[in-house]
Structure formats: structure tokens, C-alpha cells
Design a protein around this motif. Sequence first.
Motif, PDB file in Angstrom:
ATOM      1  N   VAL A 112       0.852  -1.189   0.000  1.00 59.54           N
ATOM      2  CA  VAL A 112       0.000   0.000   0.000  1.00 59.54           C
ATOM      3  C   VAL A 112       0.887   1.239   0.000  1.00 59.54           C
ATOM      4  O   VAL A 112       1.277   1.775   1.040  1.00 59.54           O
ATOM      5  CB  VAL A 112      -0.947   0.006   1.216  1.00 59.54           C
ATOM      6  CG1 VAL A 112      -1.901   1.201   1.121  1.00 59.54           C
ATOM      7  CG2 VAL A 112      -1.738  -1.299   1.296  1.00 59.54           C
ATOM      8  N   GLU A 122     -12.846  -6.373  -5.667  1.00 59.97           N
ATOM      9  CA  GLU A 122     -11.959  -5.296  -6.119  1.00 59.97           C
ATOM     10  C   GLU A 122     -12.340  -3.962  -5.472  1.00 59.97           C
ATOM     11  O   GLU A 122     -11.463  -3.168  -5.099  1.00 59.97           O
ATOM     12  CB  GLU A 122     -12.021  -5.183  -7.644  1.00 59.97           C
ATOM     13  CG  GLU A 122     -11.059  -4.162  -8.222  1.00 59.97           C
ATOM     14  CD  GLU A 122     -11.132  -4.101  -9.748  1.00 59.97           C
ATOM     15  OE1 GLU A 122     -10.428  -3.253 -10.329  1.00 59.97           O
ATOM     16  OE2 GLU A 122     -11.861  -4.920 -10.343  1.00 59.97           O
ATOM     17  N   GLU A 123     -13.643  -3.733  -5.325  1.00 58.12           N
ATOM     18  CA  GLU A 123     -14.113  -2.496  -4.675  1.00 58.12           C
ATOM     19  C   GLU A 123     -13.769  -2.498  -3.190  1.00 58.12           C
ATOM     20  O   GLU A 123     -13.357  -1.465  -2.631  1.00 58.12           O
ATOM     21  CB  GLU A 123     -15.622  -2.355  -4.866  1.00 58.12           C
ATOM     22  CG  GLU A 123     -16.074  -2.267  -6.310  1.00 58.12           C
ATOM     23  CD  GLU A 123     -17.588  -2.298  -6.441  1.00 58.12           C
ATOM     24  OE1 GLU A 123     -18.144  -1.305  -6.946  1.00 58.12           O
ATOM     25  OE2 GLU A 123     -18.202  -3.299  -6.008  1.00 58.12           O
ATOM     26  N   ASP A 158     -11.327  -4.102  -1.768  1.00 59.43           N
ATOM     27  CA  ASP A 158      -9.882  -3.963  -1.599  1.00 59.43           C
ATOM     28  C   ASP A 158      -9.449  -2.516  -1.778  1.00 59.43           C
ATOM     29  O   ASP A 158      -8.504  -2.060  -1.124  1.00 59.43           O
ATOM     30  CB  ASP A 158      -9.154  -4.862  -2.598  1.00 59.43           C
ATOM     31  CG  ASP A 158      -7.712  -5.109  -2.211  1.00 59.43           C
ATOM     32  OD1 ASP A 158      -7.472  -5.500  -1.049  1.00 59.43           O
ATOM     33  OD2 ASP A 158      -6.817  -4.895  -3.052  1.00 59.43           O
ATOM     34  N   LYS A 159     -10.139  -1.800  -2.652  1.00 55.88           N
ATOM     35  CA  LYS A 159      -9.827  -0.378  -2.828  1.00 55.88           C
ATOM     36  C   LYS A 159     -10.168   0.404  -1.565  1.00 55.88           C
ATOM     37  O   LYS A 159      -9.420   1.305  -1.145  1.00 55.88           O
ATOM     38  CB  LYS A 159     -10.610   0.177  -4.032  1.00 55.88           C
ATOM     39  CG  LYS A 159     -10.184   1.576  -4.443  1.00 55.88           C
ATOM     40  CD  LYS A 159      -8.735   1.594  -4.914  1.00 55.88           C
ATOM     41  CE  LYS A 159      -8.330   2.982  -5.401  1.00 55.88           C
ATOM     42  NZ  LYS A 159      -6.906   3.031  -5.815  1.00 55.88           N
ATOM     43  N   GLN A 214      -7.386  -0.214   0.947  1.00 55.52           N
ATOM     44  CA  GLN A 214      -6.175   0.547   0.681  1.00 55.52           C
ATOM     45  C   GLN A 214      -6.355   2.027   0.990  1.00 55.52           C
ATOM     46  O   GLN A 214      -5.462   2.666   1.553  1.00 55.52           O
ATOM     47  CB  GLN A 214      -5.757   0.355  -0.774  1.00 55.52           C
ATOM     48  CG  GLN A 214      -5.349  -1.075  -1.109  1.00 55.52           C
ATOM     49  CD  GLN A 214      -4.886  -1.229  -2.543  1.00 55.52           C
ATOM     50  OE1 GLN A 214      -4.053  -0.445  -3.024  1.00 55.52           O
ATOM     51  NE2 GLN A 214      -5.417  -2.219  -3.254  1.00 55.52           N
ATOM     52  N   ASN A 215      -7.514   2.569   0.638  1.00 59.44           N
ATOM     53  CA  ASN A 215      -7.776   3.986   0.926  1.00 59.44           C
ATOM     54  C   ASN A 215      -7.790   4.255   2.429  1.00 59.44           C
ATOM     55  O   ASN A 215      -7.293   5.293   2.893  1.00 59.44           O
ATOM     56  CB  ASN A 215      -9.106   4.417   0.309  1.00 59.44           C
ATOM     57  CG  ASN A 215      -9.034   4.511  -1.205  1.00 59.44           C
ATOM     58  OD1 ASN A 215      -7.945   4.616  -1.788  1.00 59.44           O
ATOM     59  ND2 ASN A 215     -10.189   4.466  -1.866  1.00 59.44           N
TER      60      ASN A 215
END
Length: 456
Positions: free
Chosen positions: A55, A374-375, A377-378, A381-382
Motif C-alpha cells: 500500500v 476489487e471495490e 480492496d480499494k 487501501q484507501n
Amino acid sequence: MVSLGVLAAALAGCGNGGKKNDVLVDMENIGTDDTEGKGLKEQLGIDENHVSYQVENTGLKVDADITVPDAEHAGIYDMQPHELTPEEMKETADHLFDNGQYTVWYPPEVYAQEERDRLYEEYSEYMGTLVSFEDASYIMVSRFLDLDRVCNNKEYKNEYVQNNLGGEFVFYDIGDIEDGYSNIINDGGTYWGADREHWSYVYAEGTVDGKSCRLTFVQGKNADNKLNDINKMVITADRCFFDYYDDECADNELNHNMYGTPGMLYTDEETETQIKNYLKKFELDDFVIEDKYLLRAIDTQIDSSKQIENSAVGYCYILTREQNEIPAHYMYGEDGQEIIRLHVTVEGIVMCEVMNRYEISSEKVKETTLMKYEEIDKIFQNQVMKDYEDRGRNYDWNCNHIEFMYKLTNIDNQMVLIPVWVYSEVDEYMSKKEDIMVINAVDGTVLEDWTNGKIG
């Protein structure tokens, strides 16, 4: 082999997912899509079973397997605290104890003072000496006796049923207990103190397969006489002067070198089969084994300043609810988890406690529309980036496990079972798992964020 064990108890949800109003309604309104013929993994858009990345410059590395149960769908469920009824308690005792024979006991306040005096003296005579309260089998009807005499120079008045006890499983509201003597010694452990609102307990003693056994029930209600999350059911073997400790001492090489390897009669697979068969007797077969720890013993006859922990004597199994073939999340030390804890030794199951027991009151959404992995995981990370900026220094986390699970949590003042994603770091050598982040799989709400040391 398996002869004893079960407790159901209490404290409601720790996860605070849902800081805004009507989060649960918003999740319901997401609705469902066409999932027919699609497995859960396909619905989540997962093509690979492993991800690897860092990250940005936060120091947090992800090199993790993605675990998704072989399930068709994941729903959302309203959960209500389980109510221990007289019928259920009696049925359990009738089936548990040899020939259905047992004696029912109530909190000490229920009994007349002279009755508590008699019971304590009777047991002391039986033991051949004046025993400490913690050693007495009749502790529950006698331990407050000397405490009030010494501390407050007063006698307890039996405010409830006095000498008209019926020997049935009934909860008498004993309310709060004053500080200083608020802990109730029951099965070698400690129940809750005065910080609970209205709760009571009832227990029975008898034999199971010829061995002494105690069955205890605890039920709590709030000030409006509505059920709260305090409910327990416990069965414990007669442990004499030994007490077992399951402080989640990991089952690993290091701890085996320190405490030894328990000598068990059966293989892990055989023990797990026996556990499943055992729980069916109590209609608790919707729980599955989540983790296992070493079980150690301590000799309580030794002076407390000289107590020495003995070798490992068995294992403590942790079981969580499984719904739609999806297990519920468990984290060591977190309050409000619905779990079963089983102490297993060479003698079989010597103690089993069911904690924070809930029931599914309704299925809000059977086949929830889930966000793509995928959403999620985003979002992870954010959130890590945001926490890093607030924290001002690098992390030393290494996320190596990502799992799709259920979690019992509080949303809009309603306990619900919802699908979540759990990011964690697993130390295989130490057999230790630490959560990093828990994210609502339906709407992406971050329920637990340990990169910033907080929940919700």
C-alpha cells in the motif's frame, strides 16, 4: 468419552459498523441481482486466489490468500438474544444428569439466613474442616454470609421466596450486587459484577456418568424487563481443587516446549467428530470449530503467592456460528461474540460454555447484492492510506490472509449477522492471528480498523 459441558453467556456486540442513521435500511435497499447459477466466488468477481502488493509508502504489505467459502449466497439476518426458558432448562437437565436426578440451587439472597448457615456448616463438616468459600460446593448459597457480616455488620434478608422454594428452574431477579463482593464464583471462573443491570442465575448439581457435574444458567434483562445480551448455559465437571486456564495460549512449538504436549486418547479428527456429536444433544450443531488453544491447569490448594502453572492438560476449542456454510468471525478478547468454548482433556469434554447466544429472528435479505472484491480492496487501501496520513509513521503490518465471513454486529441499535471481509496477519509458527481491518461486504463500511487501533 464426551460427558460434560455447556454455557451460554453474554455481552452484546463490539463492532460499531453503522455510524450514520439507517445504515441497515440502506443495505436492504441495495436489493439483489441475478445470482442464479453463480457461486459466491463468482458473484464477488474473484478470479485469483492470491493477491500481492504494497500500500504505497505506508509500510503495509499484502501477500495474502483469499478465502471464500463454497457457498451459493450470503444474507443479512436480524438477531435476538436467546431466552432461557424454564422448559428448556429443565429439559437440558433431565437429559444431562444420570437418571434425571439433580438438585436445583438459587442465588444466596433467595435463601433464609439460617438455611445458608446450615448448608455451609454441613459442607464444612463433610470436608472435615472449615473450607474456604471458593472450595465449597454450596458456594452459591453461602458465600455472601461472612462478607456482609464482616464488611457491613448486617444479615441478609431473604426478600424473595424464603423457605418456599419449589426446586424448579426459575430466575429470581437479584438486581445489582454492591461493589466489593459483586463477583459470583461458580465453575471456577468469575461471572459479571455490579455493572450489569438486572440478571440472575440458577444452577443444578448431580452426576453425569457417575461424576459430579454442575449445570448453570444465567439470564439478564434490562431496566424495561426486556432481554439483553446476558445469557449463559454452562456444564462443568467436578474439578476438585484444580482450575483450568484457557488464556488463548497458542498451540505451537514454543508453548509445547514450555508446557508440554497434552496426552490425549483420540486424534484431532476423532475429537472434532465427538464435539460435533456432543453439540447435537443441545441443538447447537450450527456451530463449527474456529480455533484451538492449549489448556493448562493450576493447583488452587497452593498459596496464591506460590501457585505454579502445571503442564498443558488438554485443549480449549473455540466454535462460532456457521450460516449458509459461512463461518462467523472470531477475535480473541473482543466482547459480544457469540461463541462456544470447550475444554477437552483426556477425560473428554470437562467444560463447555456457550457465550452470547443469539437466535435468528428474521432473514432480512436472503441473497444480498455484495460489492465486488476489487471495490472492497480499494476501500481497504484507501483507509490504510488515510490512517497512515493521520498516524504519521510507517506500519509494520504484513497482511497474509483475507477471508469472507459473517460477523455479529450492532447496526442502528439492532444486532445483525452480516457478511464481511476480514484482513488479517497470521503467524503460522506462533499460531496467532491478528485482525487488521473488517469491512462490511454489502456497503463497504469499515467496521473495525486496527491500523488505527479502533473499532468503527
